[in-house]
Design a protein around this motif. Structure first.
Motif, PDB file in Angstrom:
ATOM      1  N   VAL A 151      -5.801  -8.526  -3.516  1.00  0.00           N
ATOM      2  CA  VAL A 151      -5.939  -8.601  -2.070  1.00  0.00           C
ATOM      3  C   VAL A 151      -5.051  -7.576  -1.363  1.00  0.00           C
ATOM      4  CG1 VAL A 151      -5.579 -10.111  -0.075  1.00  0.00           C
ATOM      5  CG2 VAL A 151      -6.568 -11.023  -2.163  1.00  0.00           C
ATOM      6  N   ILE A 152      -3.867  -7.346  -1.913  1.00  0.00           N
ATOM      7  CA  ILE A 152      -2.906  -6.446  -1.281  1.00  0.00           C
ATOM      8  C   ILE A 152      -3.241  -5.005  -1.655  1.00  0.00           C
ATOM      9  CG2 ILE A 152      -0.476  -5.768  -1.174  1.00  0.00           C
ATOM     10  CD1 ILE A 152       0.234  -8.631  -1.781  1.00  0.00           C
ATOM     11  N   GLY A 153      -3.336  -4.161  -0.658  1.00  0.00           N
ATOM     12  CA  GLY A 153      -3.663  -2.755  -0.891  1.00  0.00           C
ATOM     13  C   GLY A 153      -2.423  -1.910  -1.097  1.00  0.00           C
ATOM     14  N   THR A 154      -2.632  -0.687  -1.529  1.00  0.00           N
ATOM     15  CA  THR A 154      -1.538   0.242  -1.763  1.00  0.00           C
ATOM     16  C   THR A 154      -0.787   0.552  -0.469  1.00  0.00           C
ATOM     17  OG1 THR A 154      -2.844   1.247  -3.517  1.00  0.00           O
ATOM     18  CG2 THR A 154      -0.970   2.498  -2.732  1.00  0.00           C
ATOM     19  N   HIS A 155      -1.518   0.651   0.614  1.00  0.00           N
ATOM     20  CA  HIS A 155      -0.902   0.932   1.904  1.00  0.00           C
ATOM     21  C   HIS A 155       0.112  -0.159   2.269  1.00  0.00           C
ATOM     22  CE1 HIS A 155      -0.673   1.004   6.349  1.00  0.00           C
ATOM     23  NE2 HIS A 155      -0.618   2.307   6.135  1.00  0.00           N
ATOM     24  N   ASP A 156      -0.238  -1.418   2.024  1.00  0.00           N
ATOM     25  CA  ASP A 156       0.672  -2.522   2.333  1.00  0.00           C
ATOM     26  C   ASP A 156       1.919  -2.472   1.467  1.00  0.00           C
ATOM     27  OD1 ASP A 156      -1.014  -3.589   4.272  1.00  0.00           O
ATOM     28  OD2 ASP A 156      -2.121  -4.774   2.802  1.00  0.00           O
ATOM     29  N   VAL A 157       1.761  -2.112   0.205  1.00  0.00           N
ATOM     30  CA  VAL A 157       2.900  -2.038  -0.701  1.00  0.00           C
ATOM     31  C   VAL A 157       3.847  -0.919  -0.264  1.00  0.00           C
ATOM     32  CG1 VAL A 157       3.609  -1.573  -3.083  1.00  0.00           C
ATOM     33  CG2 VAL A 157       1.644  -3.035  -2.639  1.00  0.00           C
ATOM     34  N   LEU A 158       3.300   0.235   0.088  1.00  0.00           N
ATOM     35  CA  LEU A 158       4.124   1.355   0.547  1.00  0.00           C
ATOM     36  C   LEU A 158       4.828   1.030   1.859  1.00  0.00           C
ATOM     37  CD1 LEU A 158       1.783   4.376  -0.279  1.00  0.00           C
ATOM     38  CD2 LEU A 158       3.815   3.606  -1.523  1.00  0.00           C
ATOM     39  N   LYS A 159       4.127   0.358   2.755  1.00  0.00           N
ATOM     40  CA  LYS A 159       4.720  -0.028   4.031  1.00  0.00           C
ATOM     41  C   LYS A 159       5.873  -1.009   3.806  1.00  0.00           C
ATOM     42  CE  LYS A 159       3.151  -2.706   7.866  1.00  0.00           C
ATOM     43  NZ  LYS A 159       2.023  -3.151   8.656  1.00  0.00           N
ATOM     44  N   THR A 160       5.676  -1.963   2.921  1.00  0.00           N
ATOM     45  CA  THR A 160       6.723  -2.931   2.612  1.00  0.00           C
ATOM     46  C   THR A 160       7.927  -2.254   1.971  1.00  0.00           C
ATOM     47  OG1 THR A 160       5.062  -4.658   2.320  1.00  0.00           O
ATOM     48  CG2 THR A 160       7.221  -5.064   1.364  1.00  0.00           C
ATOM     49  N   ALA A 161       7.686  -1.329   1.066  1.00  0.00           N
ATOM     50  CA  ALA A 161       8.789  -0.607   0.416  1.00  0.00           C
ATOM     51  C   ALA A 161       9.565   0.225   1.426  1.00  0.00           C
ATOM     52  CB  ALA A 161       8.243   0.281  -0.704  1.00  0.00           C
ATOM     53  N   ALA A 162       8.864   0.876   2.341  1.00  0.00           N
ATOM     54  CA  ALA A 162       9.532   1.683   3.359  1.00  0.00           C
ATOM     55  C   ALA A 162      10.379   0.804   4.285  1.00  0.00           C
ATOM     56  CB  ALA A 162       8.503   2.472   4.176  1.00  0.00           C
ATOM     57  N   LEU A 163       9.831  -0.325   4.703  1.00  0.00           N
ATOM     58  CA  LEU A 163      10.583  -1.228   5.571  1.00  0.00           C
ATOM     59  C   LEU A 163      11.793  -1.819   4.854  1.00  0.00           C
ATOM     60  CD1 LEU A 163       7.691  -3.078   7.440  1.00  0.00           C
ATOM     61  CD2 LEU A 163       9.290  -1.401   8.381  1.00  0.00           C
ATOM     62  N   ALA A 164      11.654  -2.099   3.570  1.00  0.00           N
ATOM     63  CA  ALA A 164      12.780  -2.618   2.794  1.00  0.00           C
ATOM     64  C   ALA A 164      13.882  -1.567   2.675  1.00  0.00           C
ATOM     65  CB  ALA A 164      12.303  -3.051   1.404  1.00  0.00           C
ATOM     66  N   ALA A 165      13.496  -0.325   2.454  1.00  0.00           N
ATOM     67  CA  ALA A 165      14.484   0.756   2.356  1.00  0.00           C
ATOM     68  C   ALA A 165      15.205   0.957   3.687  1.00  0.00           C
ATOM     69  CB  ALA A 165      13.795   2.050   1.919  1.00  0.00           C
ATOM     70  N   ILE A 166      14.469   0.937   4.779  1.00  0.00           N
ATOM     71  CA  ILE A 166      15.081   1.083   6.101  1.00  0.00           C
ATOM     72  C   ILE A 166      16.033  -0.084   6.365  1.00  0.00           C
ATOM     73  CG2 ILE A 166      14.607   1.034   8.596  1.00  0.00           C
ATOM     74  CD1 ILE A 166      12.000   2.578   7.924  1.00  0.00           C
ATOM     75  N   GLY A 167      15.623  -1.277   6.031  1.00  0.00           N
ATOM     76  CA  GLY A 167      16.471  -2.452   6.215  1.00  0.00           C
ATOM     77  C   GLY A 167      17.747  -2.371   5.396  1.00  0.00           C
ATOM     78  N   ALA A 168      17.648  -1.881   4.167  1.00  0.00           N
ATOM     79  CA  ALA A 168      18.830  -1.749   3.316  1.00  0.00           C
ATOM     80  C   ALA A 168      19.796  -0.719   3.882  1.00  0.00           C
ATOM     81  CB  ALA A 168      18.405  -1.365   1.898  1.00  0.00           C
TER      82      ALA A 168
END
Length: 57
Positions: free
Chosen positions: A23-40
């Motif tokens: 169900v989860i697309g590549t775009h969602d995974v990349l967006k989540t990774a980017a937001l996690a990196a920014i948050g860190a």
């Protein structure tokens, strides 16, 4: 844990993971990774800044 319970747990977990990946697309995974990196980075910067500020006082 009994073997049958372990097999059931592994089977259920694997099925849930695989159905979620479909169900989860590549775009969602990349967006989540980017937001996690920014948050860190923001968390690190704020912690570092507060430590420096507290040392001055």
């Amino acid at each position: 844990m009994k073997t049958s319970n372990l097999k059931l747990t592994v089977g259920t977990g694997s099925g849930t993971l695989l159905s979620t990946l479909a169900v989860i697309g590549t775009h969602d995974v990349l967006k989540t990774a980017a937001l996690a990196a920014i948050g860190a980075v923001v968390s690190f910067a704020v912690s570092w800044g507060l430590q420096r500020w507290c040392r001055r006082k």
